[in-house]
Design a protein around this motif. Structure first.
Motif, PDB file in Angstrom:
ATOM      1  N   VAL A  21       0.779  -1.189  -0.051  1.00 43.67           N
ATOM      2  CA  VAL A  21      -0.186   0.035  -0.041  1.00 43.67           C
ATOM      3  C   VAL A  21       0.683   1.190   0.022  1.00 43.67           C
ATOM      4  N   GLY A  22       2.090   1.318   0.518  1.00 43.78           N
ATOM      5  CA  GLY A  22       2.869   2.428   0.552  1.00 43.78           C
ATOM      6  C   GLY A  22       2.270   3.478   1.082  1.00 43.78           C
ATOM      7  N   ASN A  23       2.432   4.701   0.768  1.00 43.74           N
ATOM      8  CA  ASN A  23       2.042   5.772   0.929  1.00 43.74           C
ATOM      9  C   ASN A  23       0.765   6.304   0.348  1.00 43.74           C
ATOM     10  N   LYS A  24       0.056   5.518  -0.225  1.00 44.10           N
ATOM     11  CA  LYS A  24      -1.068   5.701  -0.900  1.00 44.10           C
ATOM     12  C   LYS A  24      -2.279   6.271   0.162  1.00 44.10           C
ATOM     13  N   PRO A  25      -3.098   7.231  -0.328  1.00 49.47           N
ATOM     14  CA  PRO A  25      -4.206   7.610   0.585  1.00 49.47           C
ATOM     15  C   PRO A  25      -5.182   6.433   0.885  1.00 49.47           C
ATOM     16  N   LYS A  26      -5.636   6.276   2.260  1.00 45.21           N
ATOM     17  CA  LYS A  26      -6.224   5.081   2.554  1.00 45.21           C
ATOM     18  C   LYS A  26      -7.718   5.661   2.708  1.00 45.21           C
ATOM     19  N   PRO A  27      -8.603   4.552   2.353  1.00 51.28           N
ATOM     20  CA  PRO A  27     -10.019   5.029   2.519  1.00 51.28           C
ATOM     21  C   PRO A  27     -10.319   5.228   3.982  1.00 51.28           C
ATOM     22  N   GLU A  28     -11.728   5.772   4.232  1.00 50.11           N
ATOM     23  CA  GLU A  28     -12.304   5.834   5.604  1.00 50.11           C
ATOM     24  C   GLU A  28     -12.362   4.426   6.084  1.00 50.11           C
TER      25      GLU A  28
END
Length: 263
Positions: A21-28
């Protein structure tokens, strides 16, 4: 000079989810399941690094397959059974291969409700090009019943599970098999005891379970198995009177590792 034995490479699904996942924006909702994912990751790391002396090559992979099952089962229950995580979060996990979507999709089909691993139905992984022995119902087997050499699962055929999950090598499956063949399932699976086994077989099973053996061994594996069973029981509860892990999700609180269920 004899070269030391090399640890077999772990399955690809043992890769850290943080790398995926790295630094990708995470969903709520990510913060709610992240502690649980960290817990499973820690268990996977311990299983990969566990010494494999005295085990066959494939046996060192058994704990990895079981933890992989538990992690995916945990997400499966939250999404499909309880509806406690959003579709956006589930698709994020699937897109970055944090979860095994192939395995989860199989669980939704008749006959595969408790499939232990996709390796069990991969005919290329067996000598005779068939599915793993754990896919054969216990009542239809003859002779000595043993775990699958690939996954450590004794049976993941529908109707054969113990407490809603596959029968693993750490379960008291000998008595369970006898009862299934007689057409009667014991009411109290926690009280099952294994009959006497051949000394060599008994020593190998004790080593796999982490039980102490004369002249060596300890209780680390036993403690880990007790921990795994606690997580399994938490996941399998129906959340009727006891809210269990779902309460943490409803209250927007991170899940503590002690309450995490399967994979």
């Amino acid at each position: 000079c004899v070269a030391p034995l090399r640890q077999p490479p772990p399955p690809s699904f043992a890769m850290s989810y943080k790398v995926r996942v790295g630094n990708k924006p995470k969903p709520e909702g990510w913060a709610l399941i992240e502690p649980s994912l960290d817990f499973f990751e820690s268990k996977l790391k311990d299983a990969v690094n566990e010494p494999h002396e005295g085990k066959r090559k494939a046996e060192s992979q058994w704990p990895i397959h079981r933890i992989h099952y538990e992690k995916n089962r945990y997400i499966y229950e939250l999404y499909y059974k309880e509806g406690k995580i959003s579709k956006e979060l589930y698709e994020f996990l699937a897109r970055h291969k944090v979860i095994d979507t192939a395995l989860i999709s199989k669980w939704r089909k008749p006959g595969y409700e408790i499939l232990c691993s996709m390796s069990a139905i991969n005919k290329n992984s067996t000598t005779f090009g068939t599915a793993s022995i754990c896919r054969v119902p216990l009542a239809q087997r003859t002779g000595h019943v043993a775990p699958s050499s690939v996954t450590g699962c004794v049976s993941c055929a529908s109707g054969d599970g113990i407490n809603g999950g596959p029968v693993w090598w750490t379960d008291p499956y000998t008595t369970w098999v006898d009862s299934k063949k007689r057409g009667r399932v014991p009411e109290d699976t926690d009280a099952l005891d294994e009959p006497a086994l051949d000394d060599d077989v008994e020593q190998r099973l004790k080593a796999l379970r982490g039980e102490a053996t004369p002249g060596g061994g300890g209780t680390q594996g036993t403690a880990q198995d007790a921990d795994v069973e606690a997580r399994l029981q938490a996941l399998k509860s129906q959340h009727n009177d006891d809210p269990g892990p779902s309460a943490a999700l409803n209250a927007n609180q991170p899940l503590p590792p002690e309450t995490v269920g399967e994979d």
